[in-house]
Design an enzyme around this catalytic site. Structure first.
Site, PDB file in Angstrom:
ATOM      1  CB  SER A   1      -7.879   3.557   3.318  1.00 19.57           C
ATOM      2  OG  SER A   1      -6.959   2.967   4.246  1.00 19.57           O
TER       3      SER A   1
ATOM      4  CB  SER B   1      -8.032   0.684   6.283  1.00 23.76           C
ATOM      5  OG  SER B   1      -8.651   1.939   6.434  1.00 23.76           O
TER       6      SER B   1
ATOM      7  CE  LYS C   1      -3.794   2.022   2.773  1.00 24.14           C
ATOM      8  NZ  LYS C   1      -4.579   1.826   4.016  1.00 24.14           N
TER       9      LYS C   1
END
Length: 419
Positions: free
Chosen positions: A132, A156, A57
């Site tokens: 996210s 997330s 990420k």
């Protein structure tokens, strides 16, 4: 191309190199928006993961890559060193295939990023992949990499896992190294893992911690019935079918009062995030909203211009401590808690503000995160496993929670229930 870590481990190192080249090509051709950058396959070490690709990420540092956190707010300086969690996997021989897209600054759960484009659900590109860590989950769900690193403040990792039909593990806060990350909360943040199977997550957790599996003898599973109310009918049907297959002891619980203690969880984030983000940008606080592309995130950043008082912060910390105590009382009765990861299926892209549930328009963020918020505030280990699909073919996730530091038992339980 192999999809699980177990499949990759069955290949010879030369075969892995060929598959990495195919994976890089597939990443570059993807139309799901999950990648911010794709790396050129690099040399690797000789460890157990030698030559196996993974994604990271883009709020986690990878040496030589700019860490954007999906936003123009951050400095565009390449990272000098890997985050320790990335370094540990590289030391085991794994190869970073690329950096994945996310909800801007990791401040949301739809990954509808206006700076780098939205992350699309692999089962229905018109819908959200969750956030996210949406790009992390999609990179695994699409079969490009067998595992990915994400981060989790308030769901997330678990929410994208549920929406993309993969496994999402959020360890006890502090279990994994947390340096080299653009954080939002010192209290709630942790690096997490997406993979195709719980078995793969267990293997990676052992590499990162050295802790081996735990017994699941005498397993007792808590069912907080309030979290099973007011679900989307499609979610409710899949969850009911899943529960009907569970052969272990189920203990009815009511988390209504416990869950209310998590209501001040955002106070912790809003107090801690400004100082954490300031470490990664040269822009003055007053100008931050001007550098945020996503309207929902811009509103949050603007609202944080008014500092959270010390009194409100201390009250939120007191609530969190009481929440942890209440959870400990629960875990004296059961080994794990099981509930739907989300009460609603993936929302349409663009539904960042409101979402429909049983004929009512409700705010998207608190509705989607309703069931996972308390565990994230308490810092518990949590894992979302695939529970089935709706009539429309969309994945449904089931979330398991355990007492702090009982990660190994949680993973063993998740593998028993979900494979």
């Amino acid at each position: 191309m192999p999809t699980t870590l177990s499949d990759w481990l069955d290949l010879s190192v030369p075969e892995r190199a060929r598959c990495v080249t195919e994976a890089a090509r597939a990443a570059g051709e993807s139309a799901l928006g999950e990648w911010i950058s794709v790396a050129t396959p690099a040399a690797h070490g000789d460890g157990v993961l030698a030559g196996i690709p993974f994604s990271v990420k883009d709020n986690i540092d990878v040496q030589g890559c700019v860490t954007t956190a999906g936003s123009a707010l951050l400095r565009s300086t390449p990272a000098d060193v890997d985050a320790t969690v990335v370094s540990a996997l590289r030391h085991a021989g794994a190869v970073v295939l690329g950096k994945t897209n996310l909800h801007e600054l990791a401040f949301g759960i739809t990954s509808n990023n206006k700076a780098f484009g939205p992350v699309r659900n692999p089962f229905d590109p018109g819908k959200s992949a969750g956030g996210s860590s949406g790009g992390s989950a999609v990179s695994v769900a699409s079969g490009v990499v067998p595992f990915a690193l994400g981060t989790d403040t308030g769901g997330s990792v678990t929410i994208p896992a549920a929406y993309c039909g993969v496994v999402g593990f959020r360890p006890t806060v502090g279990r994994y190294p947390g340096d080299g990350v653009v954080n939002l909360s010192t209290t709630r943040d942790t690096v997490g893992i997406h993979a195709r199977t719980v078995r793969d997550v267990r293997a990676l957790d052992e590499i990162l911690t050295g802790e081996r599996g735990a017994s699941v003898a005498g397993l007792r599973i808590g069912i907080p019935r309030n979290r099973f109310r007011d679900l989307s009918p499609d979610i409710a049907a899949v969850v009911a079918d899943f529960l009907s297959t569970v052969e272990h002891e189920l203990v009815d619980l009511d988390f209504t009062e416990l869950d209310q203690l998590a209501n001040t969880g955002n106070v912790l984030v809003f107090r801690e995030a400004p100082g954490l983000l300031a470490r990664h940008t040269d822009h003055p606080r007053s100008d931050w909203p001007d550098h945020i592309a996503s309207p929902d995130v811009r509103s949050i950043i603007a609202a944080m211009a008014e500092p959270v008082s010390i009194e409100a912060y201390e009250a939120a910390r007191a609530d969190r401590w009481l929440l942890r105590q209440r959870y400990q009382e629960v875990f004296a009765q059961v080994d794990v808690v099981l509930s739907p990861t989300t009460p609603v299926p993936p929302p349409l892209l663009g539904a960042d503000d409101v979402i429909s549930l049983n004929g009512r328009l409700l705010p998207t963020f608190p509705t989607v995160t309703r069931n996972v918020t308390p565990g994230t505030v308490a810092g518990l280990p949590m894992i979302s496993i695939p529970g089935g699909t709706t009539r429309a073919g969309l994945p449904v996730g089931l979330c398991l929670e355990a007492r702090p530091c009982a990660d190994a038992r949680l993973l063993a339980t998740a593998e028993l229930l979900g494979g």
